[in-house]
Each structure stands twice: as C-alpha cells, then as structure tokens.
Design a protein around this motif. Sequence first.
Motif, PDB file in Angstrom:
ATOM      1  N   LEU A   1       5.081  -1.445   3.477  1.00  0.00           N
ATOM      2  CA  LEU A   1       3.753  -0.861   3.274  1.00  0.00           C
ATOM      3  C   LEU A   1       3.683  -0.092   1.963  1.00  0.00           C
ATOM      4  O   LEU A   1       2.671  -0.143   1.256  1.00  0.00           O
ATOM      5  CB  LEU A   1       3.411   0.053   4.452  1.00  0.00           C
ATOM      6  N   MET A   2       4.763   0.618   1.617  1.00  0.00           N
ATOM      7  CA  MET A   2       4.777   1.334   0.344  1.00  0.00           C
ATOM      8  C   MET A   2       4.634   0.337  -0.799  1.00  0.00           C
ATOM      9  O   MET A   2       3.927   0.599  -1.780  1.00  0.00           O
ATOM     10  CB  MET A   2       6.089   2.121   0.226  1.00  0.00           C
ATOM     11  N   GLY A   3       5.297  -0.802  -0.685  1.00  0.00           N
ATOM     12  CA  GLY A   3       5.157  -1.842  -1.700  1.00  0.00           C
ATOM     13  C   GLY A   3       3.726  -2.329  -1.804  1.00  0.00           C
ATOM     14  O   GLY A   3       3.198  -2.527  -2.907  1.00  0.00           O
ATOM     15  N   VAL A   4       3.082  -2.512  -0.642  1.00  0.00           N
ATOM     16  CA  VAL A   4       1.685  -2.953  -0.651  1.00  0.00           C
ATOM     17  C   VAL A   4       0.830  -1.930  -1.386  1.00  0.00           C
ATOM     18  O   VAL A   4      -0.027  -2.287  -2.209  1.00  0.00           O
ATOM     19  CB  VAL A   4       1.167  -3.144   0.798  1.00  0.00           C
ATOM     20  N   ALA A   5       1.083  -0.625  -1.099  1.00  0.00           N
ATOM     21  CA  ALA A   5       0.309   0.426  -1.747  1.00  0.00           C
ATOM     22  C   ALA A   5       0.475   0.350  -3.263  1.00  0.00           C
ATOM     23  O   ALA A   5      -0.490   0.476  -4.016  1.00  0.00           O
ATOM     24  CB  ALA A   5       0.742   1.794  -1.217  1.00  0.00           C
ATOM     25  N   LEU A   6       1.717   0.097  -3.712  1.00  0.00           N
ATOM     26  CA  LEU A   6       1.960   0.004  -5.156  1.00  0.00           C
ATOM     27  C   LEU A   6       1.221  -1.180  -5.762  1.00  0.00           C
ATOM     28  O   LEU A   6       0.580  -1.072  -6.813  1.00  0.00           O
ATOM     29  CB  LEU A   6       3.462  -0.131  -5.418  1.00  0.00           C
ATOM     30  N   VAL A   7       1.324  -2.334  -5.102  1.00  0.00           N
ATOM     31  CA  VAL A   7       0.644  -3.520  -5.642  1.00  0.00           C
ATOM     32  C   VAL A   7      -0.852  -3.262  -5.712  1.00  0.00           C
ATOM     33  O   VAL A   7      -1.510  -3.577  -6.717  1.00  0.00           O
ATOM     34  CB  VAL A   7       0.936  -4.761  -4.767  1.00  0.00           C
ATOM     35  N   TYR A   8      -1.396  -2.658  -4.647  1.00  0.00           N
ATOM     36  CA  TYR A   8      -2.841  -2.414  -4.649  1.00  0.00           C
ATOM     37  C   TYR A   8      -3.221  -1.431  -5.755  1.00  0.00           C
ATOM     38  O   TYR A   8      -4.224  -1.615  -6.446  1.00  0.00           O
ATOM     39  CB  TYR A   8      -3.298  -1.879  -3.292  1.00  0.00           C
ATOM     40  N   ALA A   9      -2.402  -0.395  -5.932  1.00  0.00           N
ATOM     41  CA  ALA A   9      -2.723   0.591  -6.962  1.00  0.00           C
ATOM     42  C   ALA A   9      -2.728  -0.047  -8.347  1.00  0.00           C
ATOM     43  O   ALA A   9      -3.510   0.330  -9.209  1.00  0.00           O
ATOM     44  CB  ALA A   9      -1.718   1.740  -6.910  1.00  0.00           C
TER      45      ALA A   9
END
Lengths: 496, 246, 101
Positions: A184-192
């Motif tokens: 999920l942290m990775g998803v947050a980074l990609v989205y950011a």
Amino acid sequence: MTGIETIAADVWIAAAVASPLAAACAMLVLRRWAAALGVLGSLVILGAVAGLAHQLLLLGPQQLVVGGWDPPLGIRLRADGPAVGMAGITGLIGLFVGIYATAYLRPLAASPPHGERLFWPLWMFLWAGLNALYLADDLFNLYVTLEVVGLASVGLAALARTAAAVAAALRYLLVSLLGSLAYLMGVALVYAATGTLELRGVAAAPVGYAALALMSAGLLMKTALFPLHGWLPPAHANAPAPVSALLSALVVKASFYVMLRLWFELFAPLIGPATAHLPGVLAAAAILWGSLQALAARRLKQLIAYSTVAQVGYLFLVFPLGLAGGSLRPAWGAVLFFILAHALAKAAVFLAAGNVLKAFGHDRIADLGGAVQQLPVSMFAFAVAGVSLVGLPPSGGFIAKWLLLAAALEAGRWGYAGVLVGGGLLATAYIFRFFSHAFRFVPESVLCCGLPRRMEGCALLLALGSMALGLAADPILALLQIGLPETGAAGAGGAP
Amino acid sequence: MNGLDDTPAGDVMNASSPLLRRLAALAALAIGAGLAAAVGSLPEPPAALPRQVAAFLPASGVRNPVTAVLLNFRSLDTLLELAVLVLAATAARALSAPRSVAAALPPPDPVLAAFFRLFAPMALLVAGYLLWVGAHAPGGAFQAGSVLAATGVMAALTTRFAAFGASRWLPPALALGPAVFLAVGVAVAGGGRSFLQYPAASAGGLILLIESAAALCIAAALAALFLECLQGPLRGPAADPPGGPR
Amino acid sequence: MSALLYAVVGAVLFALGLYGVVAASPLLRKVLAFNIAGSGVFLFLVAMADRVRVPFPDPVPQAMVLTGIVVAVSATALALLLICLLRELSDRPREAADDGH
C-alpha cells in the motif's frame, strides 16, 4: 464497446466476481445448505469463466468498466489470457476441492465446535477475491483484493483450531499484513508521483524505485520466496487438507501474479538486468533449500508444503529470463503454464495426503507402510501428480519445465538451466523417499477409517488433470499468451 | 484480557535474536530514509484525476467528493472492502466456539443500564445523521456503522440484550451489506449500462440504500468481532493429536 | 510545504511500525506496531491528498484511507482473536484434549 459480443463479455466478467460473493452471502443466511450452495456456486463460477474464455478465444482481451466510469476515474476489469487462465484453473481446482470438502469436513461439521461449517463462506470470499485479483487493472483495487485473499486464507488456515494451526495462522496473518502495508505504501508513492492508479503510469526514477522495492518486498513475503518462506510450511501443513490444497495451489500464486503484472507492466522500464537477477538468485536458493527441507520432512503434509516453497522458486525464474535481455514471450508463457501445472499437481497431492491422514489417522512418513497396498487409488493419484511435480513427460509439469529450460538456454543462462535440472532431481528424491515407505508391504490392514469414494475420486481427477494439461499444452499455451504485455517484448514469436 | 501483553511470540515470529533485531532496525532505518528521500523528490502533484472527480461530481448523485469516489466512481473497492469486514467477522465466528454470550458478560449494572437507556436513542440519532450527512459532508456508512456497533456493544455490556439470539440475526445482518450492494449493481446493469452503473437520476437514492445496508452490516460485523473476542473461545480444539488429522 | 512534513512523519511512523512488528516480542505489541505502521501509511496518503486542491483536497487518497482503515480494523480484530485463541489453547492443552468430542 457496442455489439452483442462485448456486452456478453461484460456479463461474464461481472459474474466471475459477483457470483462467489453472492454465494458467500447466501451461505451466511442458509447455513444448513452451505455445502450444496457451495457446489452449485462453484459450477456457476466455472460456467462464467468458461463463457469468458470463449469470448477471449473469439474476440481477444475483454474488459468491464465497472460503474461505467473509464479509468483513471473508475475501475476497469480486464480479461486477457493470463487472467482467464488463472480464473480457469481456480475454477477447476475450486470445484474438485469443494466436492472433496463436502466429504472431508462432514464429520467435523457435526461436532460442537462447528467452525468447519464456515469453511464454505470463507472459501467463497476467497474465491471472489482471487477472481477479482486476476481481473484487476488498478493498483488500489489490487490492494483490496490482496486483503480479501489474505484474510480469508488466514481464517481458513486456522479452521482446525489446534495450537499449531492457530500459531501458524497468526504468523501467516502478521506476514501477510506486513506485505500488504508495504504494498500500500508503494501504491501511495506511485499515486503521488503519477496521479493515477492504473497499471500504465510509470513513476519517475527515485520515487519509482522506492515504490518498486516496497511493493516487491511485500509481494515476496506473501508469495513466500526464500528467505521469507518461514511462515508457509506450518500454515499449509496444519490446515485441513482441502484448505492446504487451496492455499498451496492457488493463494500463493495470486500474490506472485500481482508481482508478474507489476514487473512486466508497471515497472518494466525501471528494471535493469541486475534488478531482474535478484529474484532469480533467490529463486535458485528457494528451489534448493525447499527441496532439501522436503527431503528431511517427517510428516507427509510438511513434505508437500516444503515442496511448495521449492516450486515457488521456479516461478521467479521468469524475471531474469524475461527481463534480463532474454525474450519475453517464451518466459511469460512458460511461467503461466508452470502455475497451472503446479496448481493441479499440488492440489492433487494435498488431497491425496488428506486421504492418507484420514485413513491412517496420522501422516508420519516413516509409519505409512502399506499405503500403496491399502489406498491404491489415492497413491496412484499421488504418483501421477508426483510425476508432474518432478517434471517427467508427458505431464503438465514436464512441459512447464521444458519451456523454462528452453527459455533459459535461448537466453544463454546456463546457471538457471542447471538449477532447473537440479531441482527436478531433488524433487524425484523427495517423492521417491515417500514412496519407499508407502510401498512397504504390511500383512494386515493398518487403516483406522474408511474413505468416502469421492475423496479418492477428486484427488485422482486432479492428478489426471495435471497429466492432461501436458497433452493439451498447445491450445492452453496459446490462450495464456493472448494479450501479452508489449513492454520489453523483444518480439520472439511462438512457443518453443 | 489482562496478561495478553505477556503472551510471548514463541514460535509465531521469533525475533529474540539480537542479530535479527539489528537487521530489522537497519531495514527500518533504510526504509524511513529512502521514503523521506522519495518524498523530497516528488514532482509537482498531477491534478488530472481530482479535476475529473470535480467535473463528474454533479453526475454522481452525492455532493461529498469522498462519498462519490467510495460509492460511485470506485464502488468495486468498497464492495470488496465490505467483503473483507464480513469475512473477518465470519472467520471470528468460525474460530470461537459457540457458547452463551450472556455467560461471558458481567452481570448488568443498574446504573449503567439506566445510563444506556438515556444514551441509546441519542446514539441511534447520531448514527442516522451520520449516514444521511455522508451525501454532502464528511460522514457515511462506516461512521454510522461504528456508532451503531458501539451502541450494540454498550447494550451487550449493560443489559441482557446480546443474549437474545445474537448468533441468529448477526449472520443475516452481515450478509445484508454485500448482498444489497450486489443486488443494486446487477439490477442497474443492462440496457447498455455496466455492472454498478447507476442511472444518474436515481444515483443518490441508490447510494443511500447501499449505505444504509452497509451501515447495518458494518455495525453487525464490528459488534460481532467485539463479542467474539469478548466471549473468547471456550472449547479447545477437537480431540486430535497435535499435528494429527486436519 | 506542511503537506510534505506530514508525509515525512507518515514515512517515519511506517518504518517504526515495521520495526515493531518484526522486533517486538509480545504478540499484542506486534499488532499495535502493525497499526502504527498502518497509521503512517494513512497519514502519508492524507498528506498527498492535501497537495492538490480542486478546490477540495484530492478525494481519491482520502477514499483509499477510509478503505484501508476498514481493512486494518478487520485484520486487527482477527489478529486479537487468534492471540486469545492461541493463549487459551497453549494454556490448557490437557483439558482441551479431555473435552473431546
């Protein structure tokens, strides 16, 4: 988007996700009918996937825009070769494991702690999560499906309610949660960085590498790649046999499938040869270590669980073979075919082990003398599936390993070719070690209980399926390669 | 639950070795530093997606953009999220042995019970308000469901309420959330519309219907999780030798 | 700029939580550490939401946080139940076996 064919594909995709959910809800209300609803629901889901496969073969990759909102605003489900292949194998194995479970769990469901009756809704939630995961085309949607799959698996793994099973399930839960949080942290980074959750946006370099590292680490934990495999053998070995079959055959592959999608579609531009070899090295270690542990195991289900640790290693060979200069198409087809072959064989072996456990009352390998003579059908199923696990012709496992080997040789990766051959030899050793005990002649019957015929039949049918997969390899391989991701494709045509 | 903190990790996940601890500390440091560096190098935030949300908000049936994303644009996520909650409650039921809830609860305290009678109507009112306000301001099914669940837990702790067939009506309440969501999703489909594609005219009403069912389902799931934890498992495993059958 | 500060705090909480899950010895602390790590991720996402205003803050990460919270609650409850069950099973293995059905 118009035309009767597309509309029909919409319906099949929605049905593949919605019908297991609906079945789970129905089972919560009509608890008495859970098993009957389960078998019926399995047939409906399998029908939906078959319809989808038909559309795929006729018209190519299909999609469903959920809610009518095109991405990036909404969520799209896409049905390409890999997705339909995974959903199909899940359907086949789910049906037979379900029929097996109706017999395996019946005596348990009658006794007061009737948690086993709740096997059915949990398994249907798991199935819904798996189908949604295969079809997902959105990073956050993948996160939610991973959680459905993870929590349902933990619940199922703990169903036996022994101290060993509960401790194993708790460990599984913690690892699974760590893995999803990292993802999920990775998803947050990609989205950011990209402003989209589609699997198309490639994040810029530093943020992209951070996301790649976090998401991959999370998925490696969930897939139990060496050295993060410690949770798997106790969790799979202590679960009820049908659950072990589902976890080993399908659930472990689900997180691997997500990793496959991410590395080949989202992160492909970021992955250089050195990065691609990292999972390759771990894969080689997993094959050797898992096989050696299987060779040393004392209990049959432990042996099979360690065999899963080893076989998971083969899956990860796709990254060095497909991304480190080799051509994508053969490696991609080989690994997907490997998933199908291993799923069928491993489900069959776990069901056969469940039969041994029921009939003998234990599964200590050293005390299983007379098994071949007294459980001939189950042991035949075990042997046939074992042939596929080892990779001997004409099984599905043989074709899968042959494809991997061909891809390794074509890319000039002699080291990986050596690991493939060595892993096969070790698998032969641990399968034969079990049979050296099982073939021992015992004068009188040592069985404690009889077996319902369908328990032996389901194990046998799945084992024969793993053999049939090898005989029908060409059309299945063609289906799996429909809608191959273009990224990084070096364009080598056709399967070897 | 006193003493829970003492339960050693044992063979669950043993990190007692100092080497492993140090490795974990190093890994955590690396992750923290790497993430901080990644945050520092984030590009200007792309705003295309939030602009799309703003543009399509009037067609979503609600005025709160977060609710619009949760219940309309990305409704599939929310459907699966409900599935997670329901399956966790189901797993909890499967793992804890059946026994009378009443026996596990302390005897009702008359003062608390009187307080609860005053408190309950207000709590229900707040839950209803939160559910309704979700359409145009922060609020919604989860918030309302949490308040309802808290009310249910209070009821269980202060009265004999929970003793009355909790095990009979909890599972149907659990099924209600995903079932209504699915039913609406299938009912609106067809005629060129996709699964879960609400007609613009009735979107608001359908979302309220889904949220009402979801609130009840969330309340049931949270209350069930609490009650299962509270009553704890009574019976041990079936009489199998360790590592034996199953 | 304050959004980035919250994002860094979120990242730090996430890393601390990860350490706690691996290194803490009591199981309850592992579960608490998991929740701290989760809060770190949610804080990070909310900070990301605050970077964009159209005119409201980006609702997509907010929706992700709400979904993530529900998942975290479910997982925490399941973990606590398993801890209770494990304690009960390892406390009195004999009685449990005698209880036999």
